[in-house]
Design an enzyme around this catalytic site. Structure first.
Site, short mmCIF file in Angstrom:
data_model
loop_
_atom_site.label_atom_id
_atom_site.label_comp_id
_atom_site.label_asym_id
_atom_site.label_seq_id
_atom_site.Cartn_x
_atom_site.Cartn_y
_atom_site.Cartn_z
N CYS A 1 -4.66 -2.64 4.35
CA CYS A 1 -4.41 -2.07 5.67
C CYS A 1 -5.34 -2.68 6.72
CB CYS A 1 -4.54 -0.54 5.60
SG CYS A 1 -3.92 0.32 7.06
N GLU B 1 0.83 -1.20 0.00
CA GLU B 1 0.00 0.00 0.00
C GLU B 1 0.87 1.26 0.00
OE1 GLU B 1 -3.60 1.98 2.70
OE2 GLU B 1 -2.03 0.78 3.65
N LYS C 1 -10.23 -0.03 -1.87
CA LYS C 1 -10.44 -0.21 -0.43
C LYS C 1 -11.85 0.24 -0.05
CE LYS C 1 -8.27 0.75 4.05
NZ LYS C 1 -7.16 1.45 4.74
#
Length: 534
Positions: free
Chosen positions: A412, A292, A358
């Site tokens: 994440c 990321e 995301k």
């Protein structure tokens, strides 16, 4: 301990509040990376004893009165210590907002502690004199932990159940009851010393019995975990070989400082490096992974990047890169949609063949709730990206690339949501890319990594984790780390995911056993409270 029990029961006002804040702070030492489990057994009884001596209010004070403040104070101490590492993010961007750091951490801890305050108040409404009162409090604490993991997008960091996962052996129980089930067990076991002191006329042996049962449960947990580790075979896949790059890209904090050419140079160098004399570079690699924020710029600002990537990738190798994504109107070159924090799959022709945006964004980190209000106060999101990232479609987490077994892509902190990862039934392994560089030098990256390992145990799938500055590693389906890179080291790591297990108990029944246990606990609490009133 008799002195401590009597002091807790007789204390009130600010003295009781400070005692509970201190107790909560000590209790937080039970979670990663410290895992001082005895801290729970010393501190949670103080919560019970304080409720034993708490006065009962009238009207609204029955809910938001002394019992609420008891749980709130304990939670405030716990979450201040547990979340103190979030302050590291305030040192980024030159520390411009450093002055508000302590207030922000205390405010966040207070917000999360509200859940424990309500749990304490509700438990006190059903309080009884006997051993069942610790069941009552444990049930409501578990409900509160589930609520904070789901309400307002959820923030399930440092759930109490993680205190029971310090070793590979103890972690295995998560495959049966999940981390929320472990939360109920941890709360219940930690409160058993409250039944020993002060003496209530029962013999010492009877008062010690619940505590010895708690020790027996922990021993049984270790035994179960050991047998599962010994009796389960984890097999590496032969159809995938992945190279994980840990590039230490710090330009994520300020896109204005990002030099696309220099960053691509670094990523290509790390990707093609030979890590041993017989290393063939990317020749035997099927999937190259950049974590990321490894590309802190839109590819449209450096079109040559895709061409350079195509020249690097051998035939049959796919790049999975963490990068921002935005749709553009055909022919105009103008953005036609919002920006996303994404993972892009790029083939040997330099074409983006798949992507995942995301879907579970971090409040204040990646988007600003009530944006107009906070913007007027000078508060902005931490992660750069236009006027905030947009939420992607969670149904697209399952990636099925040509010639590749399906896997779940989690960016994440999406890896934190126990039982809510996506289409786990059709995934073969978990794929997590993250950027924890915001919190380098703190305990945050270690906590995040540990939580991710527990997801692998719950689902019975191996975990491939690529982190910008660490911790980059791979696990087997039992959560054991099979290969890893040291943190804060610019390097690459070659790994293979493992075949998934047939299916864990948790992956098949999810939270239903926990729900039944909580309902039974509430029923027993109602009966015990009614008997007390009689």
């Amino acid at each position: 301990m008799t002195w401590l029990a009597e002091t807790a029961m007789l204390s009130h006002g600010i003295r009781r509040f400070l005692l509970l804040v201190l107790a909560g702070a000590v209790a937080a030492l039970s979670i990663a990376p410290w895992f001082i489990l005895p801290a729970l057994f010393v501190t949670f009884p103080i919560w019970v004893w304080c409720l034993d001596g708490a006065e009962r209010g009238r009207g609204w004070r029955r809910l938001f009165g002394p019992a609420f403040s008891i749980g709130f104070a304990f939670g405030w101490g716990y979450f201040t210590v547990a979340f103190h590492w979030l302050g590291a993010a305030f040192f980024v961007d030159g520390g411009a907002m450093l002055i508000v750091m302590p207030f922000a951490i205390l405010a966040l801890a207070a917000l999360i502690a509200f859940f424990w305050g309500v749990a304490s108040a509700l438990a006190h409404l059903l309080w009884s004199n006997g051993a069942w009162r610790i069941v009552t409090l444990a049930v409501f604490v578990t409900i509160a932990e589930w609520a904070r993991g789901h309400v307002l997008s959820g923030f399930p960091f440092d759930l109490l159940g993680y205190a029971l996962t310090p070793t590979d052996e103890m972690m295995q129980l998560a495959s049966v009851i999940g981390v929320y089930g472990l939360t109920l067990v941890a709360a219940l076991l930690a409160m058993t010393p409250a039944l020993i002191w002060p003496a209530d006329g029962r013999s010492l042996s009877r008062r010690l019995l619940p505590f010895f049962i708690a020790i027996g449960v922990l021993a049984a947990q270790l035994g179960f975990g050991h047998n599962r580790l010994v009796g389960t075979t984890a097999t590496e896949r032969t159809d995938m070989a992945m190279r994980l790059v840990q590039p230490l890209v710090y330009e994520h904090a300020d896109w204005g400082n990002a030099d696309p050419v220099a960053l691509i140079d670094r990523l290509l160098m790390l990707s093609e490096m030979q890590m041993s004399p017989d290393d063939k570079g990317l020749a035997d690699i099927t999937h190259l992974v950049w974590p990321e924020s490894s590309l802190p710029f839109f590819l449209s600002s450096y079109p040559e990047a895709l061409a350079r990537i195509a020249r690097m990738l051998p035939d049959g190798t796919t790049l999975l890169a963490g990068a921002p994504r935005q749709d553009y109107a055909p022919g105009s070159g103008e953005p036609s949609g919002p920006p996303f924090n994404a993972v892009l799959a790029i083939d040997t022709n330099g074409e983006i063949i798949a992507s995942y945006d995301k879907s579970h964004l971090v409040p204040f980190g990646e988007f600003l709730p009530y944006q107009e209000l906070f913007a007027k106060l000078g508060i902005k999101q931490f992660v750069p990206g236009a006027e905030g990232w947009s939420h992607g479609d969670a149904r697209r987490r399952l990636m099925s690339l040509p010639g590749t077994p399906s896997f779940l892509t989690l960016i994440c902190y999406e890896i934190l949501f126990s039982g809510d990862l996506g289409d786990t039934a059709n995934a073969q392994f978990l794929f997590n890319v993250t950027n924890d560089a915001w919190f380098d030098g703190s305990i945050g990256p270690a906590q995040h990594a540990h939580h991710a390992r527990v997801r692998a145990v719950e689902e019975g799938m191996s975990l491939i984790r690529a982190a910008n500055s660490g911790l980059t590693f791979a696990t087997d389906p039992l959560g054991r780390i099979t290969a890893e890179l040291p943190p804060l080291q610019m390097a690459a790591l070659d790994v293979r995911p493992h075949e998934r297990l047939a299916g864990t108990v948790f992956s098949q029944v999810r939270h239903w056993p926990l729900l039944i246990a909580l309902l039974l606990g509430l029923l027993g609490s109602l009966i015990a409270a009614r008997a007390r009133r009689r």
